[in-house]
Design a protein around this motif. Structure first.
Motif, mmCIF file in Angstrom:
data_model
loop_
_atom_site.group_PDB
_atom_site.id
_atom_site.type_symbol
_atom_site.label_atom_id
_atom_site.label_comp_id
_atom_site.label_asym_id
_atom_site.label_seq_id
_atom_site.Cartn_x
_atom_site.Cartn_y
_atom_site.Cartn_z
ATOM 1 N N ILE A 4 0.850 -1.177 0.000
ATOM 2 C CA ILE A 4 0.000 0.000 0.000
ATOM 3 C C ILE A 4 0.886 1.227 0.000
ATOM 4 C CG2 ILE A 4 -1.681 1.327 1.323
ATOM 5 C CD1 ILE A 4 -2.842 -1.266 2.295
ATOM 6 N N THR A 34 -9.095 5.016 -2.704
ATOM 7 C CA THR A 34 -8.253 3.820 -2.707
ATOM 8 C C THR A 34 -8.396 3.119 -4.047
ATOM 9 O OG1 THR A 34 -8.480 3.531 -0.324
ATOM 10 C CG2 THR A 34 -7.799 1.608 -1.596
ATOM 11 N N GLU A 63 -4.584 6.218 -2.428
ATOM 12 C CA GLU A 63 -3.944 5.099 -1.744
ATOM 13 C C GLU A 63 -3.991 3.907 -2.690
ATOM 14 O OE1 GLU A 63 -4.902 2.267 2.071
ATOM 15 O OE2 GLU A 63 -5.216 4.422 2.290
#
Length: 409
Positions: A4, A34, A63
């Motif tokens: 990540i 994300t 992200e």
């Protein structure tokens, strides 16, 4: 390995939207989405500047969770999140083969796509897999395709030019075979998905498609393939993406079809001066290739659908696709991205330019649930016609009957 990565920015968000979702997540005065991305670590290092540019312009942090080449694992994660009603992903990448099984887990983008004034700029071959029952669920991400590579020095030794048409391809292969006593055209023709992709070069050039085995166009395409088979290198039965670049680099063959990654391999092997990329040969209705590369979608469970759509629009824009082409070499989903590359990196544009011509003739592998069975049927038909020299018409009629029984069964 999946990791990540958080991209931090200090700009405030300027994105609007009308998806009527829950308020986007606020993080340090900015918004955040994300992205579950099917990228390797080294690919992400090349791609990161594009995402940074999006963040700089919009104030939206991204992200990124990398899934490498594990497209299936990514799809299963999306499915799990949606079915549980507890989702993390906002944007997901979906493989070409997985659009049908994933469309129930992604957000319906029909209103956004219809209001987006750039939809028509995208290649038709990529757009076809985005729409189901006139509803938009996916936006193309990248557009891999096959084109032709030719050892121009070896052909010049025989007074030959790179073949421009299917007839010239067969004549070129025949001439070299007669002079050298060996087949110098290679195909990735073992029984696997790569063979189905190579078949598209021929059936699309003759006006055929994957859904009608015994159409007149497909019959003509396989008659051309059967003629060419007399001059193919016999190792074509065993070659795939990993092995055929070494075959053309080592001059076992002088002509092959492959994806853009072969350019870098030829450069590494010191063969880029001899072996050049060219558009695939023309048939009666044009050139032929198949497309891949994947799609972008918004998870149905995303709480940040406005920001997710803004991210997808940026990646799919002329600038986003131009940057993607420049930094990674991944082929774009729209023709005008090539103009961006031509301006910022003329040398790279020259190396990849044949793909621009070929991409205009992409044949989409059909997004049908039975595709895993369909592709195997095409591979079996190829082997019977090309390697076992069975009659073209009878063989394609047989496989059409098998396919219809599976479609209706």
């Amino acid at each position: 390995m999946k990791i990540i990565i958080i991209i931090s920015v200090i700009l405030t968000i300027v994105v609007g939207g009308c998806l009527h979702t829950a308020p986007d997540t606020e993080i340090n005065g900015t918004k955040k989405i994300t992205w579950y991305a099917a990228m390797l670590d080294d690919e992400w290092e090349l791609y990161k500047p594009i995402v940074d540019e999006f963040t700089k312009e919009t104030g939206i942090e991204v992200e990124v969770k990398l899934y490498g080449g594990e497209w299936d694992e990514l799809s299963e994660k999306l499915k799990s999140e949606v079915e549980s009603g507890n989702g993390t992903a906002d944007v997901v990448t979906i493989d070409d083969f997985a659009v049908t099984k994933n469309k129930d887990y992604v957000y319906d983008l029909t209103a956004q796509a219809e209001a987006w004034n750039e939809w028509e700029a995208l290649y038709d071959a990529k757009k076809r897999s985005c729409v189901f029952n006139e509803r938009f669920f996916f936006i193309p991400w990248r557009a891999d395709c096959l084109t032709m590579y030719v050892n121009t020095e070896k052909l010049m030794e025989h007074g030959l030019n790179p073949p421009e048409t299917m007839d010239e391809l067969s004549e070129t292969a025949k001439t070299i075979h007669e002079k050298e006593g060996a087949g110098r055209v290679g195909m990735k023709a073992k029984k696997y998905e790569g063979l189905t992709c190579e078949i598209a070069i021929f059936i699309n050039a003759y006006g055929g498609n994957y859904m009608n085995f015994n159409s007149e166009s497909n019959v003509k395409a396989f008659e051309s393939l059967q003629e060419l088979s007399n001059y193919l290198h016999p190792k074509s039965r065993t070659w795939d993406e990993e092995s055929i670049p070494d075959a053309i680099s080592g001059e076992e063959i002088y002509i092959n079809f492959n994806w853009p990654y072969q350019v870098a391999i030829l450069e590494k092997n010191g063969m880029s001066g001899k072996i050049k990329a060219f558009p695939t040969p023309k048939g009666p209705v044009g050139r032929g290739t198949t497309t891949g590369g994947g799609f972008l979608a918004v998870s149905k469970e995303s709480q940040n659908k406005d920001a997710a759509w803004e991210f997808i629009k940026f990646i799919a824009s002329k600038r986003g696709q131009g940057m993607q082409l420049q930094t990674t070499g991944w082929l774009p989903i729209r023709d005008d991205a090539w103009d961006y590359l031509k301006e910022v990196d003329p040398a790279k544009y020259t190396n990849l330019m044949p793909y621009r011509e070929t991409l205009r003739y992409g044949l989409t592998r059909p997004p049908v649930p039975e595709y895993p069975e369909l592709t195997k049927l095409w591979q079996d038909a190829f082997w019977e016609i090309v390697w076992e020299e069975k009659p073209v018409n009878d063989t394609l009629n047989k496989y059409q009957s098998i396919w219809e029984s599976k479609e209706n069964g």
